[in-house]
Design a protein around this motif. Sequence first.
Motif, mmCIF file in Angstrom:
data_model
loop_
_atom_site.group_PDB
_atom_site.id
_atom_site.type_symbol
_atom_site.label_atom_id
_atom_site.label_comp_id
_atom_site.label_asym_id
_atom_site.label_seq_id
_atom_site.Cartn_x
_atom_site.Cartn_y
_atom_site.Cartn_z
ATOM 1 N N GLY A 209 14.136 8.886 -6.138
ATOM 2 C CA GLY A 209 15.151 8.679 -5.129
ATOM 3 C C GLY A 209 14.494 8.293 -3.812
ATOM 4 O O GLY A 209 13.529 8.938 -3.386
ATOM 5 N N PHE A 210 14.965 7.249 -3.171
ATOM 6 C CA PHE A 210 14.385 6.823 -1.900
ATOM 7 C C PHE A 210 15.347 5.878 -1.193
ATOM 8 O O PHE A 210 16.320 5.388 -1.770
ATOM 9 N N SER A 211 15.052 5.616 0.055
ATOM 10 C CA SER A 211 15.714 4.558 0.811
ATOM 11 C C SER A 211 14.646 3.583 1.270
ATOM 12 O O SER A 211 13.465 3.937 1.374
ATOM 13 N N ALA A 212 15.057 2.337 1.526
ATOM 14 C CA ALA A 212 14.091 1.309 1.903
ATOM 15 C C ALA A 212 14.732 0.329 2.864
ATOM 16 O O ALA A 212 15.931 0.043 2.786
ATOM 17 N N ASN A 213 13.902 -0.176 3.768
ATOM 18 C CA ASN A 213 14.329 -1.188 4.724
ATOM 19 C C ASN A 213 13.422 -2.414 4.600
ATOM 20 O O ASN A 213 12.206 -2.266 4.458
ATOM 21 N N ASP B 296 0.856 -1.181 0.000
ATOM 22 C CA ASP B 296 0.000 0.000 0.000
ATOM 23 C C ASP B 296 0.892 1.231 0.000
ATOM 24 O O ASP B 296 2.026 1.205 0.485
ATOM 25 N N GLY B 297 0.384 2.292 -0.582
ATOM 26 C CA GLY B 297 1.106 3.555 -0.656
ATOM 27 C C GLY B 297 0.226 4.594 -1.325
ATOM 28 O O GLY B 297 -0.924 4.322 -1.695
ATOM 29 N N ASN B 298 0.743 5.793 -1.520
ATOM 30 C CA ASN B 298 -0.076 6.872 -2.089
ATOM 31 C C ASN B 298 0.635 7.610 -3.208
ATOM 32 O O ASN B 298 0.459 8.818 -3.375
ATOM 33 N N HIS B 299 1.458 6.895 -3.981
ATOM 34 C CA HIS B 299 2.150 7.517 -5.114
ATOM 35 C C HIS B 299 1.955 6.676 -6.372
ATOM 36 O O HIS B 299 2.911 6.358 -7.076
ATOM 37 N N GLY B 300 0.737 6.306 -6.676
ATOM 38 C CA GLY B 300 0.464 5.452 -7.826
ATOM 39 C C GLY B 300 0.813 6.114 -9.143
ATOM 40 O O GLY B 300 0.363 7.227 -9.443
ATOM 41 N N ALA B 301 1.614 5.427 -9.964
ATOM 42 C CA ALA B 301 2.028 5.977 -11.261
ATOM 43 C C ALA B 301 0.866 6.057 -12.236
ATOM 44 O O ALA B 301 0.896 6.873 -13.168
ATOM 45 N N VAL B 302 -0.154 5.238 -12.069
ATOM 46 C CA VAL B 302 -1.316 5.281 -12.957
ATOM 47 C C VAL B 302 -1.987 6.644 -12.893
ATOM 48 O O VAL B 302 -2.518 7.138 -13.891
ATOM 49 N N GLU B 303 -1.952 7.292 -11.734
ATOM 50 C CA GLU B 303 -2.575 8.607 -11.553
ATOM 51 C C GLU B 303 -1.531 9.723 -11.487
ATOM 52 O O GLU B 303 -1.755 10.759 -10.867
ATOM 53 N N GLY B 304 -0.388 9.498 -12.105
ATOM 54 C CA GLY B 304 0.601 10.551 -12.233
ATOM 55 C C GLY B 304 1.442 10.796 -11.007
ATOM 56 O O GLY B 304 1.916 11.911 -10.783
ATOM 57 N N LEU C 45 16.638 -21.124 12.379
ATOM 58 C CA LEU C 45 15.959 -19.838 12.424
ATOM 59 C C LEU C 45 16.881 -18.807 11.778
ATOM 60 O O LEU C 45 18.050 -18.716 12.129
ATOM 61 N N TYR C 46 16.371 -18.039 10.795
ATOM 62 C CA TYR C 46 17.260 -17.082 10.131
ATOM 63 C C TYR C 46 16.604 -15.703 9.979
ATOM 64 O O TYR C 46 15.837 -15.452 9.078
ATOM 65 N N PRO C 47 16.922 -14.788 10.878
ATOM 66 C CA PRO C 47 16.510 -13.394 10.689
ATOM 67 C C PRO C 47 17.318 -12.753 9.561
ATOM 68 O O PRO C 47 18.470 -13.130 9.318
ATOM 69 N N PHE C 48 16.722 -11.798 8.867
ATOM 70 C CA PHE C 48 17.427 -11.119 7.785
ATOM 71 C C PHE C 48 17.015 -9.653 7.725
ATOM 72 O O PHE C 48 15.943 -9.258 8.171
ATOM 73 N N TYR C 49 17.916 -8.851 7.157
ATOM 74 C CA TYR C 49 17.696 -7.412 7.040
ATOM 75 C C TYR C 49 18.303 -6.928 5.729
ATOM 76 O O TYR C 49 19.350 -7.422 5.294
ATOM 77 N N ARG C 50 17.634 -5.959 5.113
ATOM 78 C CA ARG C 50 18.105 -5.427 3.845
ATOM 79 C C ARG C 50 17.897 -3.919 3.825
ATOM 80 O O ARG C 50 16.819 -3.429 4.162
ATOM 81 N N TYR C 51 18.935 -3.183 3.438
ATOM 82 C CA TYR C 51 18.837 -1.732 3.297
ATOM 83 C C TYR C 51 19.187 -1.356 1.867
ATOM 84 O O TYR C 51 20.162 -1.856 1.294
ATOM 85 N N HIS C 52 18.372 -0.462 1.293
ATOM 86 C CA HIS C 52 18.594 -0.033 -0.089
ATOM 87 C C HIS C 52 18.422 1.478 -0.172
ATOM 88 O O HIS C 52 17.517 2.052 0.435
ATOM 89 N N TYR D 289 8.702 -14.629 6.539
ATOM 90 C CA TYR D 289 7.889 -13.413 6.568
ATOM 91 C C TYR D 289 8.820 -12.209 6.437
ATOM 92 O O TYR D 289 9.898 -12.166 7.058
ATOM 93 N N ALA D 290 8.411 -11.211 5.633
ATOM 94 C CA ALA D 290 9.217 -10.000 5.465
ATOM 95 C C ALA D 290 8.312 -8.776 5.482
ATOM 96 O O ALA D 290 7.189 -8.801 4.952
ATOM 97 N N TYR D 291 8.817 -7.714 6.085
ATOM 98 C CA TYR D 291 8.150 -6.414 6.082
ATOM 99 C C TYR D 291 9.056 -5.420 5.379
ATOM 100 O O TYR D 291 10.258 -5.331 5.659
ATOM 101 N N TYR D 292 8.468 -4.644 4.461
ATOM 102 C CA TYR D 292 9.237 -3.726 3.619
ATOM 103 C C TYR D 292 8.650 -2.327 3.753
ATOM 104 O O TYR D 292 7.421 -2.136 3.752
ATOM 105 N N ARG D 293 9.536 -1.328 3.858
ATOM 106 C CA ARG D 293 9.067 0.055 3.952
ATOM 107 C C ARG D 293 10.013 0.992 3.220
ATOM 108 O O ARG D 293 11.226 0.939 3.412
ATOM 109 N N GLN D 294 9.428 1.839 2.363
ATOM 110 C CA GLN D 294 10.186 2.856 1.628
ATOM 111 C C GLN D 294 10.032 4.211 2.296
ATOM 112 O O GLN D 294 9.023 4.487 2.953
ATOM 113 N N SER D 295 11.004 5.080 2.063
ATOM 114 C CA SER D 295 10.904 6.443 2.560
ATOM 115 C C SER D 295 9.809 7.227 1.841
ATOM 116 O O SER D 295 9.399 8.292 2.308
ATOM 117 N N THR D 296 9.302 6.727 0.707
ATOM 118 C CA THR D 296 8.187 7.355 0.000
ATOM 119 C C THR D 296 6.847 7.074 0.664
ATOM 120 O O THR D 296 5.828 7.635 0.259
#
Length: 424
Positions: free
Chosen positions: A362-366, A67-75, A326-333, A401-408
């Motif tokens: 331009g953004f960062s994401a975790n 979910d987010g509020n920057h849909g490219a379909v609506e510009g 058990l394997y926790p993981f983390y990703r930064y972009h 299970y993974a949770y993803y969040r962008q700075s956008t």
Amino acid sequence: MSYATFLRRGAASGLLVLLPLLTRAQATPAPNRIDGYGAPAAVPSPPSPRNNGETELNILSSYYQQDGNHGAVEGGTGTQRLTDLTPTIILNVPLDSVSRLSANLGLDYYSSASTDRIDYVLSSPSSSDTRYHADFGYSRQLRDGRTLVGLGAGFSTEYDYRSFNVTGSWAQTSRDGNRQLSVAAQAFFDRATLILPVELRAGGGQEHGSGYDTRQSYNLNLVYSQVLTQRLQGAISTELVAQRGLLSTPFHRVYFRETGEARGAAKTELLPRQRYKYPVGLRLNYYATDLVQLRSYYRFYQDNFGIRAHTVELETPVKLTPFFVLYPFYRYHTQTAATYFAPYLQHSLADEYYTSDYDLAGFSANKVGLGLRYSPVYGLSRFKTPFGGRVAKFKALDVRYAYYRQSTGLTANLVSADLSFTMP
């Protein structure tokens, strides 16, 4: 057809991959995403046929929601809500002691509130779609016992998109088994129906706006891996990509500051018809103890669209029992914006190319998550199959299970599972 979901071509490029992969679906094979979701995946070298002559079967499934509020379909404004379900079967059948056949079959079903805005009519046919894919491969170990070669081909189809691909791979291991060089190449040949926003279609609402267009993608993956010490392994890789043809998404609107947001004032996204990507990755795996591993990965990315990105991944498998991991993981972009990106109402009519797709912003994401793998030495269970009464083994279960969040502001949740079976 959607524009921003998890990895679409992972299934296509996995035709020679017979390890228990956790596939992710991307409902549009759009080439824009380079943060790990949507960039063409590299084709690993084929697995060794020496696997006790067992047939391997992996049943994979994932559920993705964003979910987010920057849909490219609506510009660049509006909902990005989307769900995606992706059942997949990967089959690996030994022909003899040195050769194997593989098959990767599955579908992606998605429901998208964002693409539902193509027609300004909620619950229109564009709000959901199903993609079917099938990929087949052949791998063989050569006489020297150290060289593996593979060939494959596949296709995928959905309402407005067709894609065919061919693949070849080669891998050679050193005599002492401490080094390996692998090379894999893949070519995609795609055909897309050009569906425009309803107000921009000729004749005031035809189903197809401007006929068809094509795209070709050529991927070259090089990986050199080496055992550095008894506890440390490293690998360096590159995934060179060249694309030609349709790189824009026809139903992505762009609004300009000179004309405003009035209905009919938008244009369709326009990007160059050539793109080149130059990523380089470094992987280090450290076996701290018999029970704990440290897996790290760094990736630098650059392309001719002006995007430069850095990605860091960490994963720490911990063996709680001999059979339970058990394997926790983390990703930064983090990435810079493409030269052709501007937010809603920020483009000028004088711009040669333009997009308000936040995949190119331009953004960062975790991303953070947790995986569980249970693989008893004798398997979870055994049962007879209808194929000659042979006994199959339910070998392992892997859940993530993974949770993803962008700075956008974009957020996403992914749940995936891999059921692994073997049959003599």
